[in-house]
Design a protein around this motif. Structure first.
Motif, short mmCIF file in Angstrom:
data_model
loop_
_atom_site.label_atom_id
_atom_site.label_comp_id
_atom_site.label_asym_id
_atom_site.label_seq_id
_atom_site.Cartn_x
_atom_site.Cartn_y
_atom_site.Cartn_z
N HIS A 1 -3.82 3.76 -0.43
CA HIS A 1 -2.44 4.25 -0.28
C HIS A 1 -2.36 5.34 0.78
N LEU A 2 -3.23 6.34 0.70
CA LEU A 2 -3.16 7.47 1.63
C LEU A 2 -3.58 7.06 3.04
N THR A 3 -4.54 6.15 3.15
CA THR A 3 -4.92 5.66 4.48
C THR A 3 -3.75 4.99 5.17
N ALA A 4 -2.96 4.24 4.39
CA ALA A 4 -1.80 3.56 4.96
C ALA A 4 -0.63 4.52 5.17
N ALA A 5 -0.42 5.43 4.24
CA ALA A 5 0.78 6.27 4.26
C ALA A 5 0.70 7.41 5.26
N LEU A 6 -0.50 7.91 5.54
CA LEU A 6 -0.63 9.07 6.43
C LEU A 6 -0.94 8.59 7.85
N ALA A 7 0.10 8.46 8.65
CA ALA A 7 -0.09 8.01 10.03
C ALA A 7 -0.63 9.11 10.93
N GLU A 8 -0.45 10.38 10.52
CA GLU A 8 -0.91 11.52 11.33
C GLU A 8 -1.71 12.48 10.44
N PRO A 9 -2.83 12.04 9.91
CA PRO A 9 -3.64 12.92 9.06
C PRO A 9 -4.28 14.05 9.86
N ALA A 10 -4.64 15.11 9.17
CA ALA A 10 -5.29 16.25 9.84
C ALA A 10 -6.69 15.91 10.30
N GLY B 1 -4.88 12.95 -8.54
CA GLY B 1 -5.91 12.67 -7.55
C GLY B 1 -5.31 12.37 -6.19
N ALA B 2 -4.21 11.64 -6.17
CA ALA B 2 -3.55 11.33 -4.91
C ALA B 2 -3.01 12.61 -4.27
N GLU B 3 -2.47 13.51 -5.08
CA GLU B 3 -1.93 14.77 -4.55
C GLU B 3 -3.05 15.61 -3.95
N THR B 4 -4.19 15.67 -4.64
CA THR B 4 -5.32 16.45 -4.14
C THR B 4 -5.80 15.90 -2.80
N LEU B 5 -5.99 14.60 -2.74
CA LEU B 5 -6.51 14.00 -1.52
C LEU B 5 -5.48 14.10 -0.39
N LEU C 1 0.81 -1.21 0.00
CA LEU C 1 0.00 0.00 0.00
C LEU C 1 0.85 1.27 0.00
N HIS C 2 2.14 1.14 0.26
CA HIS C 2 3.01 2.30 0.24
C HIS C 2 3.63 2.53 -1.14
N ALA C 3 3.34 1.66 -2.08
CA ALA C 3 3.84 1.82 -3.44
C ALA C 3 3.18 3.02 -4.10
N ASP C 4 3.76 3.49 -5.20
CA ASP C 4 3.14 4.55 -5.98
C ASP C 4 1.71 4.11 -6.34
N PRO C 5 0.72 5.01 -6.17
CA PRO C 5 -0.67 4.63 -6.47
C PRO C 5 -0.88 4.11 -7.89
N VAL C 6 -0.02 4.51 -8.83
CA VAL C 6 -0.14 3.97 -10.19
C VAL C 6 0.21 2.49 -10.18
#
Length: 353
Positions: A107-116, A344-348, A7-12
């Motif tokens: 990807h973002l759920t896994a990668a962001l351990a401290e989301p806003a 899309g990944a950058e926006t989210l 899940l930490h791989a590039d979203p593509v």
């Protein structure tokens, strides 16, 4: 059979990996197992399984919670698995609808351990088949608290646009009656198929309403989508049916929509065979407004029905936002532009981080 996902791989790359694990509706187990295993590696997430739906969430005590949702299933494969890459285009079953969206969200759920914001991820089964099998039904029955959020974002294909809410849909069948007779002595009968002509005339003359809600313009439509009748090649038919589909703006309730159809087709016998309410865009809600600002996009209306309707019914503002192209969904040459996955990944990420 098992599959491993990073899940930490590039979203593509993650999109391609998801596509390579076939997951036709009702056959999502292998993919759901792989997603669950990958999510359980993340110490900041609580993970549960609900049938073939996988849920994960943070519990950081943030002021707002954002729910990211997407379906794991696809329509039947059409010789388009495994995935293949041609330049900026990634081909394969589900690339557009909607494994690219799932990849970005997972990807973002896994990668962001401290989301806003606190984040809930809901990856569900059986969206592409009859509504009663949809995995969100099971989650609502068995894990209702997991659906609570200040905003729900569905990764349905939108070509990277923010699509607010969705249209409602209703199908009705208009039944026309006549009197059967031999076609050589037609004057002794009454042709039910001919009786459908005024129904079709009203539909052809119908002027679609447009309504602006939260800056999203919804255009309604009332269309004949099927007509049937006839007994034999020498018989005047005594019954015919016209199936009509009404796509209506989300400011109408199901009762309002039915009343409108009955008014347009007054004088004809009809019955409602299927209906689902629309979803108001809810873009004025603080969490939704912040997401729109992060996207930098001008929201547009969603033409069609999506599961945002389910969240709207729960009082949760919901939008559609995904990198796929809805016009390519379910096609043999289904593909996604990888640049939209990255964007899309950058926006989210901007919104969540």
């Amino acid at each position: 059979m098992s599959a491993a996902l990073d899940l930490h791989a590039d979203p593509v790359d993650l999109t391609a990996a998801l596509v390579d694990v076939a997951s036709v509706s009702g056959e999502e187990k292998v993919l759901a197992d792989a997603v669950e295993t990958a999510l359980r590696r993340e110490p900041h997430l609580e993970v549960v399984r609900c049938g073939e739906t996988v849920l994960a969430r943070t519990a950081l005590g943030r002021d707002r919670r954002v729910l990211l949702a997407g379906h794991l299933d696809t329509v039947p494969i059409a010789d388009n698995v495994p995935s293949r890459r041609e330049g900026d285009l990634l081909y394969g079953c589900g690339t557009s609808d909607m494994k690219a969206g799932v990849a970005v969200m997972a990807h973002l759920t896994a990668a962001l351990a401290e989301p806003a914001h606190d984040v809930t991820l809901v990856l569900y089964d059986c969206e592409e088949v009859e509504a009663v099998r949809n995995g969100l039904n099971r989650v609502e029955r068995e894990r209702r608290d997991w659906l609570d959020a200040d905003l729900a974002i569905l990764g349905e294909p939108t070509s990277g646009l923010v699509e607010g809410g969705c249209q409602g849909t209703m199908r009705v069948v208009v039944t026309l009656h006549g009197r059967r007779a031999h076609s050589a002595r037609w004057w002794l009968g009454e042709n039910a198929i001919h009786a459908a002509a005024p129904v079709l005339a009203r539909l052809a003359a119908y002027e679609a309403r447009e309504v602006d809600i939260d800056g999203c313009v919804y255009r309604e439509g009332l269309q004949a989508v099927r007509i049937g009748g006839g007994v034999a090649g020498n018989v005047v038919p005594d019954e015919a049916e016209v199936t009509v589909n009404f796509r209506f703006a989300p400011d109408r309730s199901l009762a309002d929509a039915e009343a409108h159809v009955r008014a347009v087709l007054a004088g004809f016998a009809l019955r409602v065979t299927d209906a689902a309410p629309g979803a108001l865009p809810g873009l004025s809600a603080p969490a939704a407004a912040k997401f729109v600002a992060a996207s930098g996009e001008t929201p547009v209306a969603k033409y069609g029905w999506t599961d945002v309707s389910r969240f709207s019914a729960l009082g949760i503002p919901a939008v559609n936002f995904g990198p796929g192209d809805p016009n390519l969904a379910h096609t043999r040459d289904e593909h996604v532009d990888v640049r939209r996955i990255t964007a899309g990944a950058e926006t989210l990420r901007r919104y969540l981080a």
